[in-house]
Scaffold this active site. Structure first.
Site, PDB file in Angstrom:
ATOM      1  N   THR A 133       0.828  -1.218   0.000  1.00 24.97           N
ATOM      2  CA  THR A 133       0.000   0.000   0.000  1.00 24.97           C
ATOM      3  C   THR A 133       0.863   1.270   0.000  1.00 24.97           C
ATOM      4  O   THR A 133       1.880   1.335   0.692  1.00 24.97           O
ATOM      5  CB  THR A 133      -0.918  -0.003   1.238  1.00 24.97           C
ATOM      6  OG1 THR A 133      -1.662  -1.223   1.223  1.00 24.97           O
ATOM      7  CG2 THR A 133      -1.876   1.173   1.238  1.00 24.97           C
ATOM      8  N   PRO A 135       0.677   5.848  -0.143  1.00 25.20           N
ATOM      9  CA  PRO A 135      -0.224   6.943   0.249  1.00 25.20           C
ATOM     10  C   PRO A 135      -1.267   7.240  -0.826  1.00 25.20           C
ATOM     11  O   PRO A 135      -2.385   7.647  -0.514  1.00 25.20           O
ATOM     12  CB  PRO A 135       0.726   8.130   0.439  1.00 25.20           C
ATOM     13  CG  PRO A 135       2.048   7.513   0.747  1.00 25.20           C
ATOM     14  CD  PRO A 135       2.095   6.214  -0.003  1.00 25.20           C
ATOM     15  N   ILE A 164       1.925  -0.028   6.938  1.00 26.81           N
ATOM     16  CA  ILE A 164       2.609  -1.329   6.875  1.00 26.81           C
ATOM     17  C   ILE A 164       2.716  -1.967   8.262  1.00 26.81           C
ATOM     18  O   ILE A 164       3.355  -1.420   9.169  1.00 26.81           O
ATOM     19  CB  ILE A 164       4.012  -1.200   6.217  1.00 26.81           C
ATOM     20  CG1 ILE A 164       3.881  -0.492   4.849  1.00 26.81           C
ATOM     21  CG2 ILE A 164       4.686  -2.556   6.098  1.00 26.81           C
ATOM     22  CD1 ILE A 164       2.878  -1.119   3.878  1.00 26.81           C
ATOM     23  N   GLU A 249      -4.267 -15.286   2.282  1.00 27.93           N
ATOM     24  CA  GLU A 249      -4.361 -14.102   3.153  1.00 27.93           C
ATOM     25  C   GLU A 249      -5.829 -13.795   3.458  1.00 27.93           C
ATOM     26  O   GLU A 249      -6.207 -13.557   4.610  1.00 27.93           O
ATOM     27  CB  GLU A 249      -3.715 -12.886   2.469  1.00 27.93           C
ATOM     28  CG  GLU A 249      -3.909 -11.609   3.279  1.00 27.93           C
ATOM     29  CD  GLU A 249      -3.465 -10.327   2.558  1.00 27.93           C
ATOM     30  OE1 GLU A 249      -2.941 -10.424   1.425  1.00 27.93           O
ATOM     31  OE2 GLU A 249      -3.658  -9.243   3.124  1.00 27.93           O
ATOM     32  N   ARG A 250      -6.653 -13.827   2.442  1.00 30.69           N
ATOM     33  CA  ARG A 250      -8.061 -13.460   2.644  1.00 30.69           C
ATOM     34  C   ARG A 250      -8.801 -14.521   3.438  1.00 30.69           C
ATOM     35  O   ARG A 250      -9.669 -14.206   4.260  1.00 30.69           O
ATOM     36  CB  ARG A 250      -8.728 -13.189   1.292  1.00 30.69           C
ATOM     37  CG  ARG A 250      -8.213 -11.878   0.744  1.00 30.69           C
ATOM     38  CD  ARG A 250      -8.657 -11.541  -0.634  1.00 30.69           C
ATOM     39  NE  ARG A 250      -8.053 -10.261  -0.993  1.00 30.69           N
ATOM     40  CZ  ARG A 250      -7.873  -9.829  -2.221  1.00 30.69           C
ATOM     41  NH1 ARG A 250      -8.263 -10.572  -3.254  1.00 30.69           N
ATOM     42  NH2 ARG A 250      -7.314  -8.659  -2.441  1.00 30.69           N
TER      43      ARG A 250
HETATM   44  C1  LIG Z   1      -4.052  -1.210  10.363  1.00 31.83           C
HETATM   45  C2  LIG Z   1      -3.741  -1.479   8.935  1.00 31.83           C
HETATM   46  C3  LIG Z   1      -2.737  -2.363   8.604  1.00 31.83           C
HETATM   47  C4  LIG Z   1      -2.386  -2.572   7.262  1.00 31.83           C
HETATM   48  N1  LIG Z   1      -1.326  -3.406   6.958  1.00 31.83           N
HETATM   49  C5  LIG Z   1      -0.872  -3.432   5.675  1.00 31.83           C
HETATM   50  C6  LIG Z   1       0.326  -4.139   5.343  1.00 31.83           C
HETATM   51  O1  LIG Z   1       0.935  -4.799   6.200  1.00 31.83           O
HETATM   52  N2  LIG Z   1       0.774  -4.071   4.069  1.00 31.83           N
HETATM   53  C7  LIG Z   1       0.132  -3.373   3.095  1.00 31.83           C
HETATM   54  O2  LIG Z   1       0.612  -3.349   1.968  1.00 31.83           O
HETATM   55  N3  LIG Z   1      -1.022  -2.720   3.370  1.00 31.83           N
HETATM   56  C8  LIG Z   1      -1.534  -2.732   4.637  1.00 31.83           C
HETATM   57  N4  LIG Z   1      -2.700  -2.054   4.926  1.00 31.83           N
HETATM   58  C9  LIG Z   1      -3.376  -1.337   3.851  1.00 31.83           C
HETATM   59  C10 LIG Z   1      -4.703  -1.937   3.421  1.00 31.83           C
HETATM   60  O3  LIG Z   1      -4.507  -3.135   2.713  1.00 31.83           O
HETATM   61  C11 LIG Z   1      -5.405  -0.843   2.624  1.00 31.83           C
HETATM   62  O4  LIG Z   1      -5.841   0.134   3.569  1.00 31.83           O
HETATM   63  C12 LIG Z   1      -6.569  -1.359   1.809  1.00 31.83           C
HETATM   64  O5  LIG Z   1      -6.124  -2.177   0.765  1.00 31.83           O
HETATM   65  C13 LIG Z   1      -7.399  -0.195   1.208  1.00 31.83           C
HETATM   66  O6  LIG Z   1      -6.563   0.721   0.580  1.00 31.83           O
HETATM   67  P1  LIG Z   1      -6.691   2.290   0.932  1.00 31.83           P
HETATM   68  O7  LIG Z   1      -6.676   2.421   2.399  1.00 31.83           O
HETATM   69  O8  LIG Z   1      -5.653   3.015   0.185  1.00 31.83           O
HETATM   70  O9  LIG Z   1      -8.097   2.717   0.447  1.00 31.83           O
HETATM   71  P2  LIG Z   1      -8.498   3.152  -1.038  1.00 31.83           P
HETATM   72  O10 LIG Z   1      -7.950   2.200  -2.022  1.00 31.83           O
HETATM   73  O11 LIG Z   1      -8.188   4.592  -1.210  1.00 31.83           O
HETATM   74  O12 LIG Z   1     -10.075   2.973  -0.960  1.00 31.83           O
HETATM   75  C14 LIG Z   1     -10.875   3.802  -0.106  1.00 31.83           C
HETATM   76  C15 LIG Z   1     -12.290   3.251  -0.083  1.00 31.83           C
HETATM   77  O13 LIG Z   1     -12.827   3.294  -1.389  1.00 31.83           O
HETATM   78  C16 LIG Z   1     -13.258   1.999  -1.783  1.00 31.83           C
HETATM   79  N5  LIG Z   1     -12.955   1.812  -3.200  1.00 31.83           N
HETATM   80  C17 LIG Z   1     -11.759   1.935  -3.815  1.00 31.83           C
HETATM   81  N6  LIG Z   1     -11.873   1.654  -5.112  1.00 31.83           N
HETATM   82  C18 LIG Z   1     -13.176   1.344  -5.330  1.00 31.83           C
HETATM   83  C19 LIG Z   1     -13.926   0.947  -6.463  1.00 31.83           C
HETATM   84  N7  LIG Z   1     -13.348   0.764  -7.656  1.00 31.83           N
HETATM   85  N8  LIG Z   1     -15.250   0.728  -6.324  1.00 31.83           N
HETATM   86  C20 LIG Z   1     -15.846   0.877  -5.122  1.00 31.83           C
HETATM   87  N9  LIG Z   1     -15.188   1.239  -4.008  1.00 31.83           N
HETATM   88  C21 LIG Z   1     -13.877   1.467  -4.105  1.00 31.83           C
HETATM   89  C22 LIG Z   1     -12.458   1.025  -0.945  1.00 31.83           C
HETATM   90  O14 LIG Z   1     -13.130  -0.209  -0.831  1.00 31.83           O
HETATM   91  C23 LIG Z   1     -12.366   1.782   0.369  1.00 31.83           C
HETATM   92  O15 LIG Z   1     -13.562   1.565   1.078  1.00 31.83           O
HETATM   93  C24 LIG Z   1      -3.101  -1.909   6.243  1.00 31.83           C
HETATM   94  C25 LIG Z   1      -4.173  -1.048   6.578  1.00 31.83           C
HETATM   95  C26 LIG Z   1      -4.482  -0.835   7.893  1.00 31.83           C
HETATM   96  C27 LIG Z   1      -5.610   0.116   8.216  1.00 31.83           C
END
Ligand SMILES: Cc1cc2nc3c(=O)[nH]c(=O)nc-3n(C[C@H](O)[C@H](O)[C@H](O)COP(=O)(O)OP(=O)(O)OC[C@H]3O[C@@H](n4cnc5c(N)ncnc54)[C@H](O)[C@@H]3O)c2cc1C
Length: 390
Positions: A133, A135, A164, A249-250
């Site tokens: 992930t 920003p 992360i 993972e899922r």
């Molecule tokens: C505590 C924590 C630990 C984490 N650990 C890790 C880790 O170890 N490694 C890692 O790589 N990541 C990690 N993550 C990241 C996590 O996988 C992401 O937060 C997640 O994939 C969503 O990405 P985003 O937060 O950027 O949201 P975005 O991608 O910006 O999405 C925001 C919202 O919009 C919705 N959305 C986005 N696109 C669409 C679409 N096309 N249609 C409809 N809805 C949509 C999403 O479902 C979400 O609800 C972690 C997150 C948290 C909060």
């Protein structure tokens, strides 16, 4: 018999012995300390080695590297349920994050790298993290921007990763990078194994709604040198490495969510049997009793779906689009069950459900990360529709 038992047809004596040892580990090494660790926002690093001693780090890996061979999805499910009993997703996610950070090393590292790194992680001596992930977004994995440019026998890494898990503590990061800057979408992405102690990495801790005991970090890579030998899989074929990770993972996240839902139900049931209002126990009021029955019903349907999914994951002839869809459905159903049960449990506990120290209070704060991390609910639905050919 509480009506929520696992279906015995799926579990062997090895499964049960494993679950028993994880249960003892959780009761002795985690449960007594979770409140303290949550408030402290951390837990002792030695816990990784203790978890390794009961096999928690070795699920799905060869015995050649210290893993538990033939550990199928039922092992993952049992581990998730037993770990959930301590009621702290923060400790749980930190200890088990290797199960998403390490498979790319196990399946795609060069043999000499794999043989060096895997035993350290499986023994709990070193910690791995997965850094995908950024920003600018996590759902659209193909849009990552972190760059790795090859210069002779090294890649030079520049960019940022965020959210992360174990980002501060980790010794190894498996990092998704763009190696072909001109390629569109999923093309041009590679996976690199990065020594987390390399020069040029800045790590900043992040504050969160829940999972307090886990370390979650923002990472900056500023001209970080990564040997070319640390490429995981082929250059520009990293998307396959990332996708390869997602099914287990899922499933694991779904099993965790089920485990936490079960903990909420049990805490609420216990409370409802003891607490007296208007001259009788809470459970003797029909409204409360029905709430508990609704929780039990959602738990039972979720458990049955997870067990069916775990069974299918072990059958070669059932691998394919339908299974990917079912795993994604399992994650969505299980996280909704967790949300429902956490809400119902806090309500049943009344004011006590709002107090620090009850499991339901903590789990309530941990619901949303389960619905967002590892593929948010909406992303799962899109994936399901594609797998079902809409
Ligand atoms: C505590 C924590 C630990 C984490 N650990 C890790 C880790 O170890 N490694 C890692 O790589 N990541 C990690 N993550 C990241 C996590 O996988 C992401 O937060 C997640 O994939 C969503 O990405 P985003 O937060 O950027 O949201 P975005 O991608 O910006 O999405 C925001 C919202 O919009 C919705 N959305 C986005 N696109 C669409 C679409 N096309 N249609 C409809 N809805 C949509 C999403 O479902 C979400 O609800 C972690 C997150 C948290 C909060």
């Amino acid at each position: 018999m509480d009506g929520l038992s696992l279906n015995p047809i799926y579990y062997t004596s090895e499964h049960r012995a494993f679950a028993d040892s994880v249960k003892r580990f959780v009761e002795k090494e985690i449960s007594p300390y979770v409140n303290e660790w949550d408030e402290a926002g951390s837990f002792p690093r030695e816990l990784y080695q203790k978890a390794a001693n009961v096999g928690l780090m070795g699920l799905g890996y060869d015995d050649e590297h210290g893993g538990i061979p033939d550990s199928d999805a039922f092992y993952v499910m049992l581990a998730a349920i037993e770990m959930a009993k301590a009621g702290s997703g923060g400790v749980h996610i930190s200890l088990m994050i290797h199960s998403i950070g390490t498979p790319p090393i196990h399946h795609f590292a060069r043999p000499e790298i794999r043989d060096e790194v895997m035993p350290q992680i499986i023994a709990g001596e070193k910690i791995s993290a997965l850094a995908i992930t950024e920003p600018s977004g996590g759902s659209d994995v193909a849009a990552i921007k972190t760059k790795a440019v090859r210069e002779r026998d090294h890649y030079i890494l520049n960019g940022e990763k965020t959210f992360i898990t174990s980002g501060i503590r980790a010794d190894y990061y498996t990092v998704a990078v763009k190696t072909d800057q001109n390629a569109q979408g999923a093309k041009g992405i590679s996976m690199l194994l990065v020594d987390a102690h390399s020069e040029g990495i800045t790590k900043s801790p992040l504050q969160k709604m829940g999972w307090w005991a886990s370390d979650t970090a923002h990472l900056h890579f500023d001209n970080v040198k990564v040997p070319v030998s640390h490429l995981l899989g082929e250059e520009n074929a990293g998307f396959k490495v990332i996708m390869n990770n997602f099914n287990m993972e899922r499933f694991w996240l779904a099993a965790m969510a089920y485990g936490y839902a079960l903990v909420c139900y049990e805490e609420a049931l216990d409370w409802a049997k003891q607490r007296q209002t208007f001259g009788k126990r809470l459970v003797d009021h029909q409204v409360v009793r029905h709430k508990l029955v609704d929780m039990a019903t959602q738990l039972t349907t979720t458990r049955a779906l997870l067990e069916d999914t775990a069974y299918r994951m072990g059958q070669k002839e059932l691998q394919g689009a339908d299974l990917i869809a079912q795993i994604s459905m399992s994650k969505n159903i299980a996280t909704c069950t967790m949300q429902f049960c956490a809400d119902a449990a806090v309500q049943t506990l009344g004011g006590m459900g709002f107090m620090r120290g009850t499991k339901s209070e903590r789990i309530y704060r941990e619901v949303k990360v389960n619905m967002i991390g590892g593929g948010a609910e909406e992303i799962m639905k899109d994936l399901i529709s594609k797998q079902l050919g809409y």
